[in-house]
Design a protein around this motif. Structure first.
Motif, mmCIF file in Angstrom:
data_model
loop_
_atom_site.group_PDB
_atom_site.id
_atom_site.type_symbol
_atom_site.label_atom_id
_atom_site.label_comp_id
_atom_site.label_asym_id
_atom_site.label_seq_id
_atom_site.Cartn_x
_atom_site.Cartn_y
_atom_site.Cartn_z
ATOM 1 N N PRO A 144 50.102 49.025 45.769
ATOM 2 C CA PRO A 144 48.869 48.645 45.052
ATOM 3 C C PRO A 144 48.962 47.261 44.404
ATOM 4 C CG PRO A 144 49.378 50.940 44.617
ATOM 5 C CD PRO A 144 50.562 50.368 45.348
ATOM 6 N N THR A 145 50.150 46.909 43.894
ATOM 7 C CA THR A 145 50.322 45.574 43.317
ATOM 8 C C THR A 145 50.196 44.504 44.391
ATOM 9 O OG1 THR A 145 51.764 46.412 41.566
ATOM 10 C CG2 THR A 145 51.896 44.064 42.047
ATOM 11 N N LEU A 146 50.807 44.741 45.530
ATOM 12 C CA LEU A 146 50.692 43.798 46.636
ATOM 13 C C LEU A 146 49.235 43.673 47.080
ATOM 14 C CD1 LEU A 146 53.751 44.851 48.850
ATOM 15 C CD2 LEU A 146 53.673 43.178 47.000
ATOM 16 N N ALA A 147 48.538 44.813 47.134
ATOM 17 C CA ALA A 147 47.141 44.802 47.553
ATOM 18 C C ALA A 147 46.267 44.016 46.577
ATOM 19 C CB ALA A 147 46.626 46.233 47.702
ATOM 20 N N ASP A 148 46.553 44.142 45.286
ATOM 21 C CA ASP A 148 45.772 43.396 44.291
ATOM 22 C C ASP A 148 45.893 41.885 44.512
ATOM 23 O OD1 ASP A 148 44.781 45.621 43.017
ATOM 24 O OD2 ASP A 148 46.334 45.667 41.471
ATOM 25 N N VAL A 149 47.119 41.440 44.804
ATOM 26 C CA VAL A 149 47.326 40.008 45.049
ATOM 27 C C VAL A 149 46.651 39.575 46.347
ATOM 28 C CG1 VAL A 149 49.037 38.220 45.494
ATOM 29 C CG2 VAL A 149 49.479 39.958 43.744
ATOM 30 N N LEU A 150 46.832 40.357 47.386
ATOM 31 C CA LEU A 150 46.329 39.969 48.702
ATOM 32 C C LEU A 150 44.816 40.064 48.803
ATOM 33 C CD1 LEU A 150 49.068 41.689 50.885
ATOM 34 C CD2 LEU A 150 48.827 39.254 50.394
ATOM 35 N N SER A 151 44.202 40.915 47.982
ATOM 36 C CA SER A 151 42.748 41.056 48.054
ATOM 37 C C SER A 151 42.056 39.737 47.731
ATOM 38 C CB SER A 151 42.262 42.158 47.105
ATOM 39 O OG SER A 151 42.482 41.801 45.748
ATOM 40 N N GLY A 152 42.610 38.992 46.768
ATOM 41 C CA GLY A 152 42.033 37.695 46.435
ATOM 42 C C GLY A 152 42.140 36.714 47.585
ATOM 43 N N ARG A 153 43.249 36.777 48.321
ATOM 44 C CA ARG A 153 43.438 35.872 49.453
ATOM 45 C C ARG A 153 42.494 36.203 50.603
ATOM 46 N NH1 ARG A 153 47.048 31.536 48.409
ATOM 47 N NH2 ARG A 153 47.948 32.135 46.403
ATOM 48 N N LEU A 154 42.246 37.492 50.788
ATOM 49 C CA LEU A 154 41.416 37.924 51.903
ATOM 50 C C LEU A 154 39.940 38.028 51.532
ATOM 51 C CD1 LEU A 154 43.800 40.699 53.283
ATOM 52 C CD2 LEU A 154 43.309 38.497 54.348
#
Length: 213
Positions: A144-154
């Protein structure tokens, strides 16, 4: 089979530990557990022995950890925390591999003394299913932490399939490269090996991030 105890009651009349005190106590137990697992094997180590080596009561140990094998989690968490932190500081407009090469440290700077023990757990997890389970559970919790960061990029919410797949892929890359790092350092960790691990992770993620992020 994982050794398990059910004692979870609080000590009557004793004030609860702060989060930091609990974290430090968990690390103390984790270091003692890994030391004993390395010396006498997981099967040959009891919860009572771990508690004694850590200087805590068995009641305290079982209050913090459900099984003796889960005692390794505080140490394993250090590598995941370091990776999540470097992602949080990933600046816009910079390639992730370049950011990793410059800033990724495998564990936080104040935890360098734990690298050898942490990698020993990863090596032992190859033949100890309960230790492997502890490692995989922690990685799942990190997604979930990785997803939070990557969501902004995507530009997508973190719970979308595309973001979750990106987080899972990044997590898998970290696990595989860390496994290789653990076996490459079976005879001791050197600064050169740490540098090679950082480069290997950056190179592994380069092809993926250039297409997706």
């Amino acid at each position: 089979m994982a050794s398990q105890r059910g004692g979870t009651a609080n000590l009557g009349g004793r004030p609860p530990l702060s989060d930091e005190a609990r974290r430090q106590q968990g690390l103390k137990i984790s270091r003692a557990a890994v030391r004993l697992f390395r010396e006498q094997g997981v099967a040959g180590t009891s919860g009572a022995q771990i508690a004694k080596a850590a200087g805590v009561s068995e009641r305290t140990l079982w209050r913090l950890f459900r099984t003796k094998e889960s005692c390794v989690q505080p140490l394993l968490t250090k590598s995941l925390d370091a990776f999540c932190e470097v992602l949080r500081t990933w600046p816009a407009g910079r390639d992730l591999p370049d950011h990793l090469r410059a800033n990724y440290t495998f564990v936080p700077e104040d935890s360098r003394a734990d690298i050898d023990a942490l990698l020993a757990v990863v090596r032992m997890s190859r033949s100890e299913p309960a230790l492997r389970a502890a490692w995989l559970v922690l990685q799942e919790r990190a997604e979930p932490t990785l997803a939070d960061v990557l969501s902004g990029r995507l530009g997508l919410p973190p719970d979308t399939p595309e973001v979750r797949l990106a987080a899972a892929t990044m997590n898998a890359a970290l696990r595989l490269v860390t496994d290789d790092f653990a076996w490459a350092t079976a005879n001791g960790v050197t600064a050169d090996e740490v540098t090679r691990h950082r480069k290997r992770l950056a190179d592994t993620l380069r092809a993926y991030t250039s297409r997706m992020l």
